[in-house]
Design a protein around this motif. Sequence first.
Motif, mmCIF file in Angstrom:
data_model
loop_
_atom_site.group_PDB
_atom_site.id
_atom_site.type_symbol
_atom_site.label_atom_id
_atom_site.label_comp_id
_atom_site.label_asym_id
_atom_site.label_seq_id
_atom_site.Cartn_x
_atom_site.Cartn_y
_atom_site.Cartn_z
ATOM 1 N N CYS A 128 0.837 -1.197 0.000
ATOM 2 C CA CYS A 128 0.000 0.000 0.000
ATOM 3 C C CYS A 128 0.873 1.248 0.000
ATOM 4 O O CYS A 128 0.676 2.162 -0.812
ATOM 5 C CB CYS A 128 -0.867 0.044 1.256
ATOM 6 N N ASP A 129 1.818 1.286 0.930
ATOM 7 C CA ASP A 129 2.670 2.463 1.067
ATOM 8 C C ASP A 129 3.409 2.765 -0.224
ATOM 9 O O ASP A 129 3.484 3.916 -0.668
ATOM 10 C CB ASP A 129 3.684 2.245 2.206
ATOM 11 N N ALA A 130 3.943 1.709 -0.855
ATOM 12 C CA ALA A 130 4.697 1.909 -2.091
ATOM 13 C C ALA A 130 3.797 2.458 -3.190
ATOM 14 O O ALA A 130 4.146 3.407 -3.896
ATOM 15 C CB ALA A 130 5.318 0.583 -2.522
ATOM 16 N N ARG A 131 2.589 1.876 -3.291
ATOM 17 C CA ARG A 131 1.669 2.286 -4.353
ATOM 18 C C ARG A 131 1.165 3.723 -4.117
ATOM 19 O O ARG A 131 1.067 4.508 -5.049
ATOM 20 C CB ARG A 131 0.496 1.301 -4.384
ATOM 21 N N PHE A 136 0.853 9.413 -5.441
ATOM 22 C CA PHE A 136 0.990 10.789 -4.975
ATOM 23 C C PHE A 136 2.029 11.543 -5.801
ATOM 24 O O PHE A 136 1.874 12.726 -6.073
ATOM 25 C CB PHE A 136 1.343 10.816 -3.479
ATOM 26 N N ASP A 137 3.063 10.834 -6.189
ATOM 27 C CA ASP A 137 4.066 11.452 -7.039
ATOM 28 C C ASP A 137 3.443 11.825 -8.389
ATOM 29 O O ASP A 137 3.664 12.909 -8.909
ATOM 30 C CB ASP A 137 5.227 10.460 -7.225
ATOM 31 N N SER A 154 -7.161 22.787 0.213
ATOM 32 C CA SER A 154 -7.944 23.654 -0.660
ATOM 33 C C SER A 154 -8.686 22.775 -1.664
ATOM 34 O O SER A 154 -8.405 21.580 -1.786
ATOM 35 C CB SER A 154 -7.015 24.611 -1.396
ATOM 36 N N GLY A 155 -9.631 23.382 -2.394
ATOM 37 C CA GLY A 155 -10.430 22.628 -3.350
ATOM 38 C C GLY A 155 -9.583 21.899 -4.382
ATOM 39 O O GLY A 155 -9.819 20.733 -4.686
ATOM 40 N N GLY A 156 -8.571 22.578 -4.913
ATOM 41 C CA GLY A 156 -7.736 21.973 -5.947
ATOM 42 C C GLY A 156 -6.953 20.783 -5.419
ATOM 43 O O GLY A 156 -6.862 19.739 -6.061
ATOM 44 N N GLN A 157 -6.405 20.936 -4.199
ATOM 45 C CA GLN A 157 -5.661 19.821 -3.601
ATOM 46 C C GLN A 157 -6.595 18.660 -3.298
ATOM 47 O O GLN A 157 -6.263 17.498 -3.553
ATOM 48 C CB GLN A 157 -4.999 20.283 -2.296
ATOM 49 N N ALA A 158 -7.788 18.973 -2.759
ATOM 50 C CA ALA A 158 -8.740 17.911 -2.424
ATOM 51 C C ALA A 158 -9.138 17.151 -3.697
ATOM 52 O O ALA A 158 -9.297 15.934 -3.671
ATOM 53 C CB ALA A 158 -9.972 18.497 -1.744
ATOM 54 N N GLN A 159 -9.288 17.884 -4.822
ATOM 55 C CA GLN A 159 -9.660 17.194 -6.045
ATOM 56 C C GLN A 159 -8.529 16.298 -6.529
ATOM 57 O O GLN A 159 -8.770 15.216 -7.060
ATOM 58 C CB GLN A 159 -10.083 18.205 -7.121
ATOM 59 N N ARG A 160 -7.267 16.710 -6.318
ATOM 60 C CA ARG A 160 -6.149 15.823 -6.648
ATOM 61 C C ARG A 160 -6.209 14.558 -5.803
ATOM 62 O O ARG A 160 -5.899 13.467 -6.287
ATOM 63 C CB ARG A 160 -4.822 16.509 -6.358
ATOM 64 N N ILE A 161 -6.589 14.706 -4.525
ATOM 65 C CA ILE A 161 -6.701 13.524 -3.662
ATOM 66 C C ILE A 161 -7.812 12.618 -4.184
ATOM 67 O O ILE A 161 -7.659 11.400 -4.235
ATOM 68 C CB ILE A 161 -6.965 13.948 -2.200
ATOM 69 N N GLY A 162 -8.934 13.224 -4.595
ATOM 70 C CA GLY A 162 -10.027 12.437 -5.169
ATOM 71 C C GLY A 162 -9.574 11.674 -6.405
ATOM 72 O O GLY A 162 -9.919 10.505 -6.595
ATOM 73 N N ALA A 164 -6.446 10.855 -7.045
ATOM 74 C CA ALA A 164 -5.483 9.850 -6.587
ATOM 75 C C ALA A 164 -6.213 8.619 -6.057
ATOM 76 O O ALA A 164 -5.802 7.485 -6.314
ATOM 77 C CB ALA A 164 -4.591 10.434 -5.491
ATOM 78 N N ARG A 165 -7.321 8.835 -5.345
ATOM 79 C CA ARG A 165 -8.074 7.695 -4.822
ATOM 80 C C ARG A 165 -8.637 6.851 -5.967
ATOM 81 O O ARG A 165 -8.604 5.625 -5.920
ATOM 82 C CB ARG A 165 -9.223 8.178 -3.947
ATOM 83 N N ALA A 166 -9.155 7.532 -7.009
ATOM 84 C CA ALA A 166 -9.682 6.793 -8.153
ATOM 85 C C ALA A 166 -8.568 6.002 -8.830
ATOM 86 O O ALA A 166 -8.744 4.853 -9.226
ATOM 87 C CB ALA A 166 -10.343 7.755 -9.136
ATOM 88 N N LEU A 167 -7.373 6.614 -8.942
ATOM 89 C CA LEU A 167 -6.248 5.933 -9.594
ATOM 90 C C LEU A 167 -5.786 4.722 -8.791
ATOM 91 O O LEU A 167 -5.322 3.736 -9.350
ATOM 92 C CB LEU A 167 -5.065 6.898 -9.719
ATOM 93 N N ALA A 168 -5.934 4.805 -7.452
ATOM 94 C CA ALA A 168 -5.433 3.740 -6.589
ATOM 95 C C ALA A 168 -6.069 2.399 -6.931
ATOM 96 O O ALA A 168 -5.460 1.349 -6.762
ATOM 97 C CB ALA A 168 -5.697 4.084 -5.128
ATOM 98 N N ALA A 169 -7.290 2.426 -7.427
ATOM 99 C CA ALA A 169 -7.962 1.174 -7.769
ATOM 100 C C ALA A 169 -7.437 0.591 -9.082
ATOM 101 O O ALA A 169 -7.898 -0.468 -9.492
ATOM 102 C CB ALA A 169 -9.465 1.407 -7.859
#
Lengths: 318, 622
Positions: A128-131, A136-137, A154-162, A164-169
């Motif tokens: 998990c950590d590696a992925r 994130f990179d 901020s909104g832009g950062q939160a959307q990047r996290i969103g 990133a979460r989609a990409l994680a799958a």
Amino acid sequence: MSDPALQVEDLSKTFDVGKTLLGGARGHVRAVRPMSFTVERGETMGIVGESGCGKSTLARMLVGLAPPSTGRIEIAGRAQDRADPAAFGRLIQYVFQDPLSSLNPRKTIRQIMEAPLRLLHGMNRAACDARIAEIFDAVNLRPEFLSRYPHEFSGGQAQRIGIARALAASPEIIVLDEPVSALDVSVQAQVLNLLAQLKDEFGLTYLFISHDLAVVEAVSTRIMVLYFGAVVEIGPADQVFARPRHPYTRLLAESAPVVGRPLSAPEQKGTELPDPLNPPPGCAFAARCPRASETCRKLDPPLSDMGHGQYAACHHPL
Amino acid sequence: MKLFLSLLFRNRLAGFGAVVLGIVVLAVLATPFLPLPDPNATDTAQKFLRPGTAGHLLGTDHLGRDLLSRLLWGTRLSLAVGVAAAVMAALGGSAVGLIAGYVGGRTDNIIMRGVDMLMAFPYILLALAIVAALGPGLLNALIAVAVVNIPFFARNIRGIVVGLAHREFVEAARLSGMSHIRIMLSEILPNVVPVIVIAMSTTVGWMILETAGLSFLGLGSQPPTADLGSMLGEARAALITAPHTALVPGAMIFLIVMSINLLGDGVRDALDPRLRSGALSRPMAAALVRRNGPVPEASDDLLALQDLHTEFHAGKRVLRAVSGVSLAVKPGECLGVIGESGSGKSVTALSVMGLVASPPGVITGGAARFKGQDMIGADFETLRRLRGDRIAYIFQDPLATLHPLYKVGRQMAEAIQVHHQIGNAEARARALDLFRQVRIPNPESRLDSYPHELSGGMRQRVGIAMALANDPDVIIADEPTTALDVTVQAQILSLLDDLRRERGLAIVFITHDFGVVAQLCDRVAVMYAGRIVEEGPTMAVLEAPAHPYTRRLIACVPELGGGRRELAAIPGLPPAVDALPPGCAFAPRCDKAQEACRAGDIALEGASPRRVRCIFPEEAIA
């Protein structure tokens, strides 16, 4: 590689309204009327339409959040016959419109990111950590963000996290539901460019839903225009708004405010959508259409080939 | 946690409750270690000793048992039972509420009707029935009290869960492959825990009282075990001859329940995010004004903002939302104010009529003049007369600005009658006329619609009609079309354009959309971090932007007809307005920034109407 990324046949969704005491429905609303389309691998399919046109319902069916009333969804050659987000999750993911409300306020970013990795791919802690570090990179987020809570972003950062979460799958397809409309314009461009770069990097297919025609045109290979739960036009992005064949598409294109074009109200007739509980026979746009004839008010036009890969559902195309 | 404690003790009564409860809890925890006589040792020769007797500090009861010892052991038992009942009720009720709220539909309906039935019984009757069925005893009394309180928790928690179950983060969790049970436990439960804690803290006292009630009736603790209720019950017979035997446990019940309730209210206030942020404190009728500098001289514009400063004071932080904005409009002119969120454009608009919420907003300098009259610092009556009459507002979301429970025609009439003494029939006729002017179809029937019955475009037309109700001179429109679809937006914009041409209205149009500005506005001012960075005639600014921010912001926005492409982005984020860099606020994001940009204040230079706040402008401006 011959299978398309997404194939949809006769997909529709009907909601019951006004439940009676015994659970029977008083009426039905057809949020999405039977539609079929195909999205090729590596494509960005733009989906535009105004509020109430069924674009969000379509997206929710595609990711398995809502069971379709009829029709079938095939992702990468595999039919998805049960609306189960977990089964869909490895193939198709969703990025929400409001980045902050799609993150649980009481979980750290690491917990949010780990959920799809552990549950969909059964990864252990180290994997998990590696992925997560890798993703994130890719989305330009700093690793120290992982221990923070959503409200710190901020909104832009939160959307990047969103994203990133989609990409994680590690999905094949990502459905982006108005991913930039909650963001400021200067941040919007950052996120759009990031999405384009990720698409090349991970070989993704996008379904990009937006009400902003210019944004959709800038990111899409093909565009699908929805009106009142049905596809009215579909075609290559550079043609749909430049040479619209359906009068509704033209109305949309002419309504968009553009620098240097004088203000004109392209339509003075009622802009109300037809009553969804009591839909008119024939073309749903007929009441607003300057070219409507008797045929239009009686017969629902099928989606037909207009040449150059463009299809429109109109008896009297432009 | 530290914040929670400081908030809790800010409430004096809650602090007092915490101290009293703390002493009681310490005393009962220490009871087994104190040199007390056996609470159940009877000595009938010593019965009904008065308090203060040697060896029996609080005297003895009818069997000669030491009251102090019985009181401490009894309190220990009562507190334990009350807390245990509260925990059981909270666990049971929250589980029921969580399932009902999350699953919804028929399950929800059946569960909640069952809960309603439970609530329909008087609680003491229900508790008696349960104890009667299970037999007397402290454990059964505990179960009865817990069951009786389950509906309270179930209803509270269900209400919160229903709101959470359809939130986007729950759907995101489903897409991450979580099962329903896992979502309930790991996504929803953490978000309802504060509510459970609040509900528990406010009901523990009540449950102690209920258990004492059952024991008083002889259904709870059985002799010789002491709890507060049974002590009271046993003392009843000697109420006249030896009142102290009843007073001692009675006073203890009073102390415990009062301190728990005071503390519970304090916990609720400290945990409730709305109370914490101070959002429930009512803002003043007009924004607070504390001007430091001299008031600028009057000008001959219709509406002129002169060097306006508005700040927000939140604790120690001072947010400079607007720092030195000057704008002016003439009759029939449309001025666009463009900027990103946080640039201060909306606060500028609200400051004009003193509509900035105070606290925390304070207008700290400048003037806002309507026909030469300064409205900042004007008395409330003057402001009230002008608000909605000479200067009217149109807001972004008409659903939020229209009252949901009144028909729109009634609200229109009210807006007119506030400023003109006319009868209801006349006001209604006026409203009908206005509805026609904003081209609402079937205006007669629309007058009797409620806001939720209208579409977004129609509601915004009502909003515009209301702004026009008193034939104002200036309309301030704050993102009036942002929430609307493009086809509706085009109609609203052309309506506003017609109105200003026909009536000579001056419009201040706030937006983030260059396309809208280009189509509607004569002049435009670009705001960044609370200041105007560039202003001028619309086409001049859009075609030859002089400030790097303006140029790059325009480049960010894709235009229809441009095809598929890479978009130009501005790296970084707008600065927080409580930590503005010295010099140009855009310098950290600007690729042309030099030392001089970061050194000191940069003036808005140039000849009116074309001015720019930049030492190295993109274009030389005339």
